[in-house]
Scaffold this motif. Structure first.
Motif, short mmCIF file in Angstrom:
data_model
loop_
_atom_site.label_atom_id
_atom_site.label_comp_id
_atom_site.label_asym_id
_atom_site.label_seq_id
_atom_site.Cartn_x
_atom_site.Cartn_y
_atom_site.Cartn_z
N ASP A 140 0.83 -1.29 -0.01
CA ASP A 140 0.14 0.06 -0.01
C ASP A 140 0.81 1.33 0.02
O ASP A 140 1.32 1.66 1.00
CB ASP A 140 -0.70 0.07 1.51
CG ASP A 140 -1.98 1.24 1.31
OD1 ASP A 140 -1.96 1.97 0.29
OD2 ASP A 140 -2.51 1.29 2.32
N LYS A 142 -0.04 4.30 -0.54
CA LYS A 142 -0.97 5.27 -0.12
C LYS A 142 -0.43 5.78 1.13
O LYS A 142 -0.69 7.21 1.58
CB LYS A 142 -2.31 5.17 -0.32
CG LYS A 142 -2.76 4.91 -1.62
CD LYS A 142 -4.22 4.69 -1.65
CE LYS A 142 -4.87 4.61 -3.15
NZ LYS A 142 -6.29 4.06 -3.10
N ALA A 183 -2.31 -1.35 -8.00
CA ALA A 183 -2.23 0.00 -7.44
C ALA A 183 -2.33 0.88 -8.83
O ALA A 183 -3.02 1.99 -8.67
CB ALA A 183 -1.15 0.41 -6.70
N LYS A 195 2.58 8.10 -7.62
CA LYS A 195 2.75 6.75 -6.91
C LYS A 195 2.34 5.68 -7.56
O LYS A 195 1.90 4.91 -6.84
CB LYS A 195 2.05 7.20 -5.66
CG LYS A 195 2.81 8.29 -4.69
CD LYS A 195 2.07 8.25 -3.28
CE LYS A 195 2.70 9.22 -2.29
NZ LYS A 195 2.14 9.31 -1.09
#
Length: 241
Positions: A140, A142, A183, A195
């Motif tokens: 992850d 984020k 992602a 990202k």
């Protein structure tokens, strides 16, 4: 592995036919990206990996493009590589680039050129290659506070004791592919969102050729051997000092 001269078409003499697929990779980075991709040479006898920067010198590339400060520089180096080495239709050329310094128009110019050839590919990371490395260790992104390339480089260096080492990241190659693909919020657009990265597509292409058994051997046998060789070489250097 004995290397054969690559031709431009499938119509090559029988004696030049080979039983491995070539992945020729051109990348922007002067060290981190080439060092990472060079290790992929040890993945399997089913593939060969050429890091174009190793084969085409800056002087050769400058002969067709004196302007290094544009993404087309990477493309020109790839073109010179093919002029020099040749490329079978069964082989792949991959151009690995970052968003951080270039406009969408500049990147689109390179992508448009690649679209003219079925085995030419461009994969981009936003903002930089370290996003791809991030997905080797974490799923992850984020939760990361990093935004700039400098911040990502600093964060990546904290993931392993002693800092970044591709030999400690590549065992998570499959996880990186899965994480980066999950992602990717716009799989149909060649420029990833912030990202995000498209380098997983290169990873998928490689795994499709080598298969699970060869990859497991690479992780369980080859990586430890390379790590031991690296330690031994470092010890020799320290001893000489």
């Amino acid at each position: 592995m004995m290397r054969k001269k690559r031709g431009y078409t499938r119509d090559v003499p029988v004696e030049l036919v080979r039983d491995y697929k070539l992945f020729a990779i051109a990348c922007e980075g002067s060290k981190r990206e080439p060092d990472y991709f060079k290790i992929l040479r040890y993945l399997s006898k089913k593939i060969a990996v050429d890091v174009i920067e190793d084969i085409v010198s800056e002087e050769e590339a400058l002969s067709i493009n004196p302007n290094k400060s544009a993404p087309k520089w990477v493309l020109d180096r790839a073109v010179r590589y093919i002029e020099k080495e040749g490329l079978n239709n069964d082989d792949d050329l991959w151009i690995v680039m970052d968003v951080d310094r270039w406009s969408e128009e500049q990147l689109r110019e390179v992508a448009s050129y690649c679209e003219q050839f079925p085995n030419w590919n461009i994969v981009i990371s936003n903002p930089c290659f370290e996003v791809w490395l991030y997905f080797h260790k974490k799923s992850d992104i984020k939760i990361s506070n990093s935004v700039s390339c400098g911040e990502f480089k600093t964060e990546i260096s904290t993931f392993e004791k002693g800092g970044y080492d591709p030999l400690k990241f590549l065992p998570n190659f499959v996880e990186a592919i899965e994480n980066a693909k999950a992602a990717d919020s716009d799989k149909n657009h060649f420029i990833p969102k912030p990202k995000e990265t498209k380098v997983y597509k290169l990873g998928e292409a490689i795994l499709e050729v080598i298969g699970k058994n060869d990859f497991d051997k690479f992780i369980n046998t080859v990586i430890p051997q390379l790590a031991n060789e690296k330690k031994a070489n470092l010890k020799k250097k320290l001893t000489k000092k």
